[in-house]
Design a protein around this motif. Sequence first.
Motif, short mmCIF file in Angstrom:
data_model
loop_
_atom_site.label_atom_id
_atom_site.label_comp_id
_atom_site.label_asym_id
_atom_site.label_seq_id
_atom_site.Cartn_x
_atom_site.Cartn_y
_atom_site.Cartn_z
N VAL A 295 -1.65 0.85 5.27
CA VAL A 295 -2.75 0.52 6.19
C VAL A 295 -2.67 -0.97 6.49
CG1 VAL A 295 -5.25 0.42 6.51
CG2 VAL A 295 -4.22 2.37 5.32
N THR B 106 -8.38 -1.68 11.04
CA THR B 106 -7.30 -1.06 10.27
C THR B 106 -6.47 -0.15 11.15
OG1 THR B 106 -8.95 0.59 9.57
CG2 THR B 106 -8.40 -1.17 8.01
N LEU C 118 -11.07 3.70 6.64
CA LEU C 118 -10.10 4.01 5.58
C LEU C 118 -10.45 5.34 4.96
CD1 LEU C 118 -7.69 2.78 3.91
CD2 LEU C 118 -9.41 2.10 2.24
N ASP D 241 -3.26 2.73 10.56
CA ASP D 241 -2.40 3.47 9.63
C ASP D 241 -0.99 3.58 10.18
OD1 ASP D 241 -4.69 3.89 8.19
OD2 ASP D 241 -4.27 6.00 7.82
N VAL E 161 -1.86 4.43 -1.38
CA VAL E 161 -1.96 3.74 -0.09
C VAL E 161 -1.84 2.24 -0.31
CG1 VAL E 161 -3.42 3.32 1.93
CG2 VAL E 161 -3.41 5.58 0.84
N ARG F 264 1.25 6.00 2.38
CA ARG F 264 0.81 5.42 3.64
C ARG F 264 0.64 3.92 3.47
NH1 ARG F 264 -4.26 6.07 5.42
NH2 ARG F 264 -4.90 7.32 3.63
#
Length: 237
Positions: A219, A226, A51, A228, A59, A217
């Motif tokens: 995630v 993770t 991250l 994106d 986010v 964004r």
Amino acid sequence: MTAHATPHPAGHTASAAAGRPLMTASGVEKSYRRGIWPARHAQAVLKGANLELLPGEVVGLVGENGSGKSTLMKVLFGELAPDAGTVEHVGRLGYCPQEPVVYERLTCDEHFELFGHAYRMNPADEHTSRRRLYETLGFTRYAGTRADQLSGGTLSKLNLGLALLADPEVLLLDEPYAGFDFDTYLRFWDLVAERRAAGRSVLIISHFVVDEHRFDRIVQLHDGTTHDRPPHDRPSE
């Protein structure tokens, strides 16, 4: 006391101005021991999660129940130590846990005073920040009310206010608007927009993301890792 923020390290302003990440997590792994001996075993929850949070970025962290979202958040804040991987951050962290961490017999004012002292805030700055949060989140009339006498929604406001009190560079929010009415929900997003404009980073955990256009964004946490992806609609500013 589970802190909602951590102090500034030296040089935080220069890093933010340069546009470098305010938080970076790399290869984070975390397992829990499950079961009863002799069948006890390790269950991997995070399997190399990554991250990065940039200045002025909002986010969303999403995933199914049990996917490890709260575990990752606790690792990012430092409440849990990862089994492997690294977490680095610049500046102060603000953390709003899913379950409010408060003292039942203290009033809202007393909570802000206590946390302001823990953050090493100037008393005048703490008082100014506190009054603004009361006004913005709409719970000024509960300033002298004990935590054990607050409704669930007002307790959520206090929980969020404590995370915001010291104006952290990185704000970590775990299901922050549970219990909010629609007016408070809109006020919450006004606060988030202010943090984006000020070059702060905000990470918001949710079982699912609504108002996706408010995020820069998204995630996705799945099977311990993770991924994106951009939101469907970028915020217009």
